[in-house]
Scaffold this motif. Structure first.
Motif, short mmCIF file in Angstrom:
data_model
loop_
_atom_site.label_atom_id
_atom_site.label_comp_id
_atom_site.label_asym_id
_atom_site.label_seq_id
_atom_site.Cartn_x
_atom_site.Cartn_y
_atom_site.Cartn_z
N UNK A 146 1.09 37.32 -57.32
CA UNK A 146 0.43 36.30 -56.50
C UNK A 146 -0.97 36.79 -56.11
N UNK A 147 -1.83 35.84 -55.74
CA UNK A 147 -3.21 36.19 -55.37
C UNK A 147 -3.62 35.44 -54.11
N UNK A 148 -4.38 36.14 -53.26
CA UNK A 148 -5.09 35.50 -52.15
C UNK A 148 -6.52 36.00 -52.19
N UNK A 149 -7.46 35.05 -52.22
CA UNK A 149 -8.88 35.35 -52.16
C UNK A 149 -9.40 34.73 -50.86
N UNK A 150 -9.75 35.58 -49.91
CA UNK A 150 -10.04 35.13 -48.55
C UNK A 150 -11.46 35.47 -48.15
N UNK A 151 -12.13 34.49 -47.55
CA UNK A 151 -13.45 34.68 -46.95
C UNK A 151 -13.34 34.29 -45.48
N UNK A 152 -13.59 35.25 -44.58
CA UNK A 152 -13.48 35.00 -43.14
C UNK A 152 -14.83 35.27 -42.49
N UNK A 153 -15.38 34.24 -41.84
CA UNK A 153 -16.67 34.35 -41.16
C UNK A 153 -16.47 34.13 -39.67
N UNK A 154 -17.06 35.01 -38.86
CA UNK A 154 -16.91 34.93 -37.41
C UNK A 154 -18.27 34.93 -36.72
N UNK A 155 -18.48 33.95 -35.86
CA UNK A 155 -19.72 33.85 -35.08
C UNK A 155 -19.36 33.74 -33.61
N UNK A 156 -19.73 34.74 -32.82
CA UNK A 156 -19.41 34.73 -31.40
C UNK A 156 -20.57 34.26 -30.55
N UNK A 157 -20.52 34.61 -29.26
CA UNK A 157 -21.54 34.20 -28.31
C UNK A 157 -22.00 35.42 -27.51
N UNK A 158 -23.02 35.28 -26.66
CA UNK A 158 -23.48 36.41 -25.83
C UNK A 158 -22.45 36.87 -24.81
N UNK A 159 -21.35 36.11 -24.64
CA UNK A 159 -20.33 36.49 -23.65
C UNK A 159 -18.92 36.52 -24.22
N UNK A 160 -18.76 36.31 -25.52
CA UNK A 160 -17.41 36.21 -26.09
C UNK A 160 -16.82 37.59 -26.37
N UNK A 161 -15.48 37.65 -26.33
CA UNK A 161 -14.72 38.83 -26.71
C UNK A 161 -13.68 38.38 -27.75
N UNK A 162 -13.75 38.92 -28.95
CA UNK A 162 -12.88 38.48 -30.04
C UNK A 162 -12.10 39.68 -30.56
N UNK A 163 -10.79 39.55 -30.56
CA UNK A 163 -9.90 40.62 -31.04
C UNK A 163 -9.05 40.05 -32.17
N UNK A 164 -9.20 40.60 -33.36
CA UNK A 164 -8.50 40.08 -34.54
C UNK A 164 -7.63 41.16 -35.18
N UNK A 165 -6.38 40.79 -35.48
CA UNK A 165 -5.47 41.67 -36.21
C UNK A 165 -5.07 40.99 -37.52
N UNK A 166 -5.14 41.74 -38.61
CA UNK A 166 -4.74 41.21 -39.92
C UNK A 166 -3.71 42.14 -40.54
N UNK A 167 -2.59 41.55 -40.98
CA UNK A 167 -1.52 42.30 -41.63
C UNK A 167 -1.29 41.70 -43.01
N UNK A 168 -1.22 42.56 -44.04
CA UNK A 168 -1.08 42.09 -45.41
C UNK A 168 -0.01 42.91 -46.12
N UNK A 169 0.86 42.21 -46.85
CA UNK A 169 1.87 42.87 -47.69
C UNK A 169 1.72 42.32 -49.11
N UNK A 170 1.57 43.24 -50.09
CA UNK A 170 1.31 42.84 -51.48
C UNK A 170 2.42 43.38 -52.37
N UNK A 171 3.12 42.47 -53.07
CA UNK A 171 4.20 42.86 -53.97
C UNK A 171 3.64 43.22 -55.36
#
Length: 299
Positions: A146-171
């Motif tokens: 199987x395949x996943x091709x991912x593009x993730x773009x993040x744009x915050x602000x002068x006061x934002x706090x962003x916490x991201x966790x990514x977990x991947x399992x590949x067979x």
């Protein structure tokens, strides 16, 4: 104040869906019609039969930090994507986050691609109106070939706090390609864990972070080779100006049973100001002599 718009998903073609999300801090108000491949997580929680089909998937990634553990307690806001065997699908997701300084927004994205399936995924998170916290959990599971091709773009602000966790399992013989773009945001941290659990599985992690003023961004990666003949590649590049600060901590684990595996890691940074700072720390843990591994960093 204008009334909230309903969340909606529109089908642009047979293999191209576009998801638009408005004010997710109000909960999962999604309208996904009869799309058989996408469900809201709130819908799954109300359907025990559907939820059971995701049980193995959820068990693959135990939260590794307090933020992720807490975020799992708020599962009402998010999407679950399941790509059947052999299907090729493209999905675009646009997320607009708007919250006050004392609010937090829990978001989740689950994606399963069954054997031989292929998912082209584009995520665009706009948090330019966010003054609080965004907790975002992403979980991907790839079946054999199987395949996943991912593009993730993040744009915050002068006061934002962003916490991201990514977990991947590949067979076995699966392929995960991910480009993580972090644009200026007051505070941002991304934790990414990719585990290759099948022979000849591949993971490619690419990152671009751009920051200025007194902003801070932090990227932590952990790539785990658990089977023979697996391959991973990490290339992260950063551009920093003003008094901004960034961190890159990349870890690679090659286990005893991962002979003939190959891992590459590189972090490059460009400082446009004398007061900008980068803390870079590539790491290798190798428990097998019959492998290839390299890492490096430049400033």
């Amino acid at each position: 104040k204008a009334p909230l718009q309903s969340n909606r998903i529109s089908q642009k073609s047979a293999t191209h869906f576009k998801v638009e999300i408005y004010d997710p801090s109000q909960g999962a108000r999604w309208d996904i019609g009869e799309n058989p491949y996408i469900s809201t997580i709130s819908e799954l929680l109300l359907d025990s039969k559907k939820l059971r089909s995701w049980s193995d998937f959820l068990g693959m990634s135990r939260p590794t930090n307090f933020i992720s553990t807490m975020n799992r307690s708020f599962l009402y806001s998010g999407l679950a994507i399941r790509i059947p065997q052999g299907l090729n699908l493209r999905i675009d997701i646009q997320t607009h986050v708007d919250c006050g300084p004392s609010e937090f927004v829990p978001l989740h994205l689950w994606a399963q691609v069954e054997n031989g399936g292929r998912l082209m995924l584009s995520e665009d998170m706009c948090a330019e109106s966010c003054k609080g916290l965004v907790f975002y959990d992403r979980m991907f599971q790839l079946g054999e070939n199987a395949e996943i091709h991912s593009l993730a773009r993040e744009q915050g602000s002068p006061t934002s706090h962003i916490f991201q966790n990514t977990y991947v399992s590949v067979e076995k013989e699966g392929l995960w390609n991910n480009l993580d773009m972090t644009l200026p945001s007051f505070w941002s941290r991304h934790n990414t864990t990719a585990t290759m659990v099948g022979e000849k599985a591949q993971s490619n992690l690419f990152g671009l972070y751009v920051n200025d003023k007194d902003y801070f961004c932090d990227h932590h990666t952990a790539v785990e080779h658990m089977r023979p003949s697996t391959f991973s590649n990490q290339i992260y590049k950063g551009v920093l100006a003003g008094t901004s600060e960034a961190v890159f901590n990349g870890k690679v684990l090659i286990s005893e049973g991962s002979s003939l595996s190959n891992s590459q890691q590189l972090n490059k940074n460009l400082l446009l100001s004398e007061k900008a700072e980068i803390h870079t720390k590539p790491e290798l843990k190798i428990y097998n002599d019959d492998v290839k591994a390299a890492h490096g960093a430049t400033v």
